[in-house]
Motif scaffolding. Structure first.
Motif, mmCIF file in Angstrom:
data_model
loop_
_atom_site.group_PDB
_atom_site.id
_atom_site.type_symbol
_atom_site.label_atom_id
_atom_site.label_comp_id
_atom_site.label_asym_id
_atom_site.label_seq_id
_atom_site.Cartn_x
_atom_site.Cartn_y
_atom_site.Cartn_z
ATOM 1 N N PRO A 1 1.011 -0.789 -0.175
ATOM 2 C CA PRO A 1 -0.091 -0.202 -0.137
ATOM 3 C C PRO A 1 0.897 1.390 0.378
ATOM 4 O O PRO A 1 1.515 1.309 1.292
ATOM 5 C CB PRO A 1 -0.672 -0.164 1.175
ATOM 6 N N LYS A 2 0.608 2.366 -0.580
ATOM 7 C CA LYS A 2 1.477 3.310 -1.137
ATOM 8 C C LYS A 2 0.944 5.247 -0.089
ATOM 9 O O LYS A 2 -1.175 4.758 0.261
ATOM 10 C CB LYS A 2 0.949 4.395 -2.858
ATOM 11 N N SER B 1 -10.365 -9.394 2.635
ATOM 12 C CA SER B 1 -11.505 -9.041 1.990
ATOM 13 C C SER B 1 -11.674 -7.610 0.864
ATOM 14 O O SER B 1 -12.005 -7.906 -0.343
ATOM 15 C CB SER B 1 -12.680 -7.973 2.919
ATOM 16 N N LEU B 2 -10.500 -7.150 1.217
ATOM 17 C CA LEU B 2 -9.444 -6.009 -0.028
ATOM 18 C C LEU B 2 -8.906 -6.999 -1.104
ATOM 19 O O LEU B 2 -9.115 -6.447 -2.240
ATOM 20 C CB LEU B 2 -8.355 -5.538 0.831
ATOM 21 N N LEU C 1 -12.140 -8.125 -2.911
ATOM 22 C CA LEU C 1 -12.488 -6.687 -4.395
ATOM 23 C C LEU C 1 -11.806 -6.375 -5.497
ATOM 24 O O LEU C 1 -12.143 -5.900 -6.497
ATOM 25 C CB LEU C 1 -12.216 -5.452 -2.633
ATOM 26 N N ARG C 2 -10.347 -6.058 -4.953
ATOM 27 C CA ARG C 2 -9.131 -6.084 -6.099
ATOM 28 C C ARG C 2 -9.535 -7.324 -7.122
ATOM 29 O O ARG C 2 -9.155 -7.175 -7.853
ATOM 30 C CB ARG C 2 -7.731 -6.088 -5.263
ATOM 31 N N ASN C 3 -9.399 -8.211 -6.851
ATOM 32 C CA ASN C 3 -9.709 -9.572 -7.565
ATOM 33 C C ASN C 3 -11.109 -9.483 -8.305
ATOM 34 O O ASN C 3 -11.801 -10.973 -8.788
ATOM 35 C CB ASN C 3 -9.506 -11.368 -6.546
ATOM 36 N N PHE D 1 -17.029 -2.781 5.090
ATOM 37 C CA PHE D 1 -17.168 -1.585 6.067
ATOM 38 C C PHE D 1 -16.195 -2.094 6.018
ATOM 39 O O PHE D 1 -15.147 -1.304 7.060
ATOM 40 C CB PHE D 1 -18.147 -1.767 6.770
ATOM 41 N N ALA D 2 -15.011 -3.174 6.650
ATOM 42 C CA ALA D 2 -13.569 -3.353 6.868
ATOM 43 C C ALA D 2 -13.003 -3.006 6.281
ATOM 44 O O ALA D 2 -12.044 -2.473 6.120
ATOM 45 C CB ALA D 2 -13.674 -5.030 7.315
ATOM 46 N N VAL D 3 -13.179 -2.699 5.308
ATOM 47 C CA VAL D 3 -12.700 -2.952 3.765
ATOM 48 C C VAL D 3 -12.620 -0.992 4.057
ATOM 49 O O VAL D 3 -11.581 -0.618 3.792
ATOM 50 C CB VAL D 3 -12.872 -3.492 2.469
ATOM 51 N N ALA D 4 -13.488 -0.828 3.996
ATOM 52 C CA ALA D 4 -13.470 1.196 4.394
ATOM 53 C C ALA D 4 -12.885 1.517 5.501
ATOM 54 O O ALA D 4 -12.218 2.734 5.338
ATOM 55 C CB ALA D 4 -15.384 1.264 3.859
#
Length: 382
Positions: free
Chosen positions: A93-94, A304-305, A308-310, A322-325
């Motif tokens: 993560p940047k 979860s992220l 989501l990216r996949n 909500f955990a990703v947010a």
């Protein structure tokens, strides 16, 4: 390391563990103990989650991750070493120079509250399906239907269909198989008592075959067989355009199986309705239904992220969105996008819609906020 043993090697490994137990005066062994030990079986496909955490250092950003497989040099054969590249450059993560979404008003962000639903539990999910014995649209590569195969080949075919159904469950992160229930359905052909005996034997043989091939692993496996599925026959007859349909249904409803129901159907109108049943209805009834039950643990923000990216956002629960947010700053582009997506995928969730309305309010978009809130206007949290 992960150690995969053949049948003989597994025996040697277990014997070595037993003989070395209690030796060295309680001191630790000098050779490393594998983290995972598996007995190899070509007939079974298995999956396991294997995680290793190491401290991050700067050089790792340009690192390559390799999976090294080393074969044992057994029976005079040379043991080869293989290396497969499974990651080229680690995606880290940047740090954002500015966490704010261009449309977010910082002043309004402090005036709205974002809410969370109740924590998820290990809820039970299920997958159901049916394997027909005779299907006009679907057959095997050799052109044969399931009902035209020998009993042994039927078991083989049923096993592979069930294994395919289980594959998606086992691939999903955080799932644990709870129960596999298989029910076979037959049609009335000949003596009822003989059919009942054959159904019991058929169920036991199929269950033994599925167990030998470890279809369900440690999960519960139930196999039943209904010798004559008159409920499905009645339903199919009622929806058909067969001759003397009402008379056929009257016999099925009012004559018990043990009192000669099938014999009376054969006598009706010189056996024409019964021939229709034998050719059209009975083959459609013969099938194997299955029900796969499994639990799924809630995923953390990182897992979860990744989904989501996949592009697998539909596999996520609302809490996981909500955990990703929550892993991004409130008001950032990512935070807003995830909450907007959650509202689209969970249109009946008050929490998802209210949070999407909160995002709209932070952007001064009152019209859109009202669209999200109108359905839930009576709720105090709205």
């Amino acid at each position: 390391s992960v150690l995969i043993n053949g049948a003989e090697k597994q025996k040697v490994y277990q014997r070595t563990l037993a003989l070395s137990a209690g030796k060295r005066n309680g001191k630790a062994r000098t050779s490393p103990i594998p983290a995972v030990v598996i007995r190899d079986d070509a007939a079974v496909s298995r999956a396991f989650t294997y995680k290793v955490s190491i401290p991050y250092e700067e050089w790792m950003e340009q690192a390559v991750l390799l999976l090294r497989s080393q074969e044992c040099a057994c029976h005079g054969r040379k043991g080869d070493i293989y290396e497969d590249k499974i990651a080229d450059g680690l995606r880290l993560p940047k740090l954002r120079t500015s966490p704010w979404d261009a449309g977010t008003d910082v002043g309004f962000l402090s005036l709205v509250n974002f809410i969370r639903p109740a924590p998820d539990k290990d809820t039970l999910h299920c997958i159901t399906g049916s394997i027909p014995y005779f299907d006009r649209e679907e057959g095997r590569e050799d052109g044969k239907q399931l009902g035209e195969l020998s009993e042994e080949k039927q078991n083989f075919e049923i096993y592979y269909r069930l294994r395919d159904a289980l594959r998606d469950v086992r691939r999903e992160t955080g799932t644990e198989l709870a129960k596999v229930r298989v029910t076979g359905y037959g049609a009335p052909m000949g003596n009822l008592k003989k059919n009942e005996t054959n159904a019991l034997i058929r169920a036991l043989k199929l269950k033994e075959y599925l167990r030998e091939n470890r279809l369900s692993g440690k999960a519960l496996l139930e196999v039943d067989w209904i010798p004559e599925d008159w409920d499905s026959i009645t339903s199919l007859v009622r929806g058909s355009d067969m001759m003397l349909k009402d008379a056929t249904l009257d016999l099925i409803d009012n004559v018990e199986i043990s009192k000669g129901r099938e014999r009376m159907l054969m006598s009706l109108a010189d056996g024409k309705p019964y021939r229709y049943l034998s050719e059209k209805i009975f083959p459609a009834v013969m099938r194997v239904d299955y029900r796969i039950e499994y639990t799924r643990k809630p995923l953390g923000a990182a897992e979860s992220l990744q989904l989501l990216r996949n592009g697998k956002q539909r596999a996520l629960r609302l809490n996981e969105f909500f955990a990703v947010a929550g892993s991004y700053p409130a008001g950032s582009t990512e935070y807003n996008d995830v909450l907007d997506l959650a509202a689209r995928l969970f249109p009946d969730s008050p929490e998802a819609n209210i949070n999407a309305a909160a995002v709209a309010l932070t952007k001064r978009d009152t019209k859109r906020a009202r669209q999200y809130l109108e359905r839930f206007a009576t709720l105090p949290m709205a």
